[in-house]
Design an enzyme around this catalytic site. Structure first.
Site, PDB file in Angstrom:
ATOM      1  N   ASP A  53     102.288  21.615 -11.204  1.00 35.27           N
ATOM      2  CA  ASP A  53     101.532  20.488 -11.751  1.00 35.27           C
ATOM      3  C   ASP A  53     102.378  19.381 -12.353  1.00 35.27           C
ATOM      4  O   ASP A  53     101.840  18.493 -13.018  1.00 35.27           O
ATOM      5  CB  ASP A  53     100.534  20.984 -12.795  1.00 35.27           C
ATOM      6  CG  ASP A  53     101.196  21.727 -13.943  1.00 35.27           C
ATOM      7  OD1 ASP A  53     102.361  22.119 -13.802  1.00 35.27           O
ATOM      8  OD2 ASP A  53     100.537  21.911 -14.984  1.00 35.27           O
ATOM      9  N   GLU A  54     103.686  19.398 -12.143  1.00 34.21           N
ATOM     10  CA  GLU A  54     104.479  18.300 -12.696  1.00 34.21           C
ATOM     11  C   GLU A  54     105.767  18.123 -11.920  1.00 34.21           C
ATOM     12  O   GLU A  54     106.277  19.044 -11.271  1.00 34.21           O
ATOM     13  CB  GLU A  54     104.780  18.522 -14.173  1.00 34.21           C
ATOM     14  CG  GLU A  54     105.596  19.757 -14.451  1.00 34.21           C
ATOM     15  CD  GLU A  54     105.892  19.906 -15.921  1.00 34.21           C
ATOM     16  OE1 GLU A  54     106.203  18.884 -16.571  1.00 34.21           O
ATOM     17  OE2 GLU A  54     105.823  21.040 -16.415  1.00 34.21           O
TER      18      GLU A  54
END
Length: 452
Positions: free
Chosen positions: A105-106
């Site tokens: 997610d990043e």
């Protein structure tokens, strides 16, 4: 240090929970908690609606239920998360060839490698804003928070300042001004133990840390750790964006002359091993998202379990709690549980999905909600231990079509029939042995893992 704010950090907001809300219309705008659903489970991610009640990552599921009993407690669907992550990383690579995924997610993006007319603040801000909208479009509405700065450290700090769905740019030359009022825990490598040691030395903010001479920091924290904090307190970070990250992990394991058969003793062993792993993480200035345990049974069968947090940690208590929860999951299983009590030859704890920073606000207290009159969701039936029909998983019924498991227990599976494209759907219950009800898994190419 760079002369331009050309390092971008993008972080998807409450990622696991947001994917669940996107794919389950009846949960949109409602509290959602993703993680272990049993009494000894651990929260991986909580939606912002659940966070208003103090629910946070790494909290025990039992405590989360007591704080927000009307939340939907769901097990993870990592196939759905990997697919969303694949779409995000593809969108980032449309902007620059230098994309460094940190987790599902990043990621960091180097805009200096992008085809841009210049790297002035207005230009990179426009690129970042368009990228946020492109990510939302590619993922059917997932939001992200973005930070832009002259280094990876400052870009990560900036992305945390305006969550959710925010964009913060740190103009070159303003880095130390931004950092000085912040708590010292904003600096990578300052976990609970280091923060307490600094507090005893009178250091609670970055400004305090900046005033400490290098020699004193080295004496207090050691050469590597003290030297790193000395630089970061002055916003000095020249780490490049590296598109290919080496897969790394830290683990501790031991083989025993006499088999272990008491689960309480195994828990104590895992707790000690977790402390060793956390210490090694802190010494290397790293942290990890995925905690795993390895168990070799008396018959030399080896089994393992893992659990992934929404953000990395180097906290020994969190690692130990997850390790013990994974052991409890094994012990509750119909097959391995019996063998576990028959004796264990080897135990081990590992942390992978490593990053070079820790999101300390995972462990801070959250404010109480201003309005306690949020619309309640009914408490779902608890999942039967070992059941494939865990709350949140996708299913398909011959007559009713696709849906997801609301709960299962005592031979009954309760399903809400809805999909991402449908309105909130009806709820039906079926026998656990109903031949018309089966798990549903989308076909995803094997090479879609963005961290592979």
């Amino acid at each position: 240090m760079r002369a331009h704010a050309s390092v971008l950090h993008l972080d998807l907001d409450a990622f696991f929970a947001s994917v669940e809300q996107r794919d389950k219309p009846s949960l949109r705008g409602k509290p959602v908690v993703v993680g272990g659903v049993g009494g000894r489970g651990v929260v991986a991610t909580a939606s912002y609606e659940a966070r208003r009640y103090g629910v946070r990552s790494a909290m025990s599921t039992r405590e989360a239920r007591s704080r927000c009993p009307h939340a939907a407690f769901l097990t993870g669907r990592f196939g759905a998360y990997r697919e969303a992550s694949r779409q995000v990383m593809a969108a980032l690579r449309e902007v620059s060839p230098l994309v460094e995924p940190l987790s599902l997610d990043e990621a960091f993006v180097d805009l200096a490698a992008a085809d841009l007319p210049d790297l002035e603040v207005d230009t990179v801000t426009g690129v970042a804003d368009r990228l946020r909208h492109r990510v939302a479009e590619a993922t059917d509405g997932l939001t992200s928070s973005v930070g832009l700065a002259s280094s990876k450290f400052l870009a990560k700090v900036a992305s945390d300042l305006d969550k959710p769905d925010g964009l913060v740019v740190v103009p070159p030359g303003t880095e130390t001004e931004l950092l000085r009022p912040m708590a010292v825990t904003v600096i990578p490598g300052v976990g609970p133990a280091t923060a307490e040691r600094l507090r005893r030395a009178g250091v609670t903010t970055v400004a305090d840390l900046e005033r400490v001479p290098l020699e004193e920091l080295v004496s207090l924290l050691g050469k590597a750790h003290g030297g790193s904090l000395h630089l970061l307190a002055r916003a000095r970070d020249d780490r490049p964006v590296v598109p290919e990250r080496e897969a790394k992990s830290v683990s501790v394991e031991a083989t025993y002359d006499s088999d272990l058969s008491d689960v309480r003793v195994m828990e104590a062993v895992l707790t000690r091993q977790a402390a060793d792993v956390a210490r090694r993480l802190r010494e290397s200035g790293a942290s990890g998202r995925t905690v795993s345990i390895k168990v070799r049974l008396h018959d030399f069968t080896t089994v393992s379990r893992s659990s992934t947090l929404s953000s990395p940690t180097d906290d020994p208590g969190v690692v130990a709690r997850l390790a013990r929860a994974l052991l409890a999951e094994l012990a509750a299983g119909p097959d391995v549980g019996v063998q576990l009590r028959g004796g264990v030859r080897l135990l081990g704890v590992g942390v992978s999905g490593l990053a070079d920073w820790v999101q300390e606000d995972l462990f801070s207290s959250l404010e109480e909600p201003e309005d306690d009159e949020a619309e309640d969701l009914p408490e779902p039936p608890r999942a039967r231990q070992g059941s494939a029909f865990a709350p949140g998983v996708d299913v398909e019924h011959v007559e009713h079509g696709r849906g997801w498991v609301w709960g299962a227990g005592r031979g009954v599976v309760t399903v809400r029939f809805e999909t991402r494209e449908s309105p909130a759907g009806p709820v039906r219950s079926f026998s656990l042995e109903d031949p018309d009800l089966r798990l549903w898994t989308p076909e995803v190419p094997e090479d879609d893992d963005p961290l592979a």
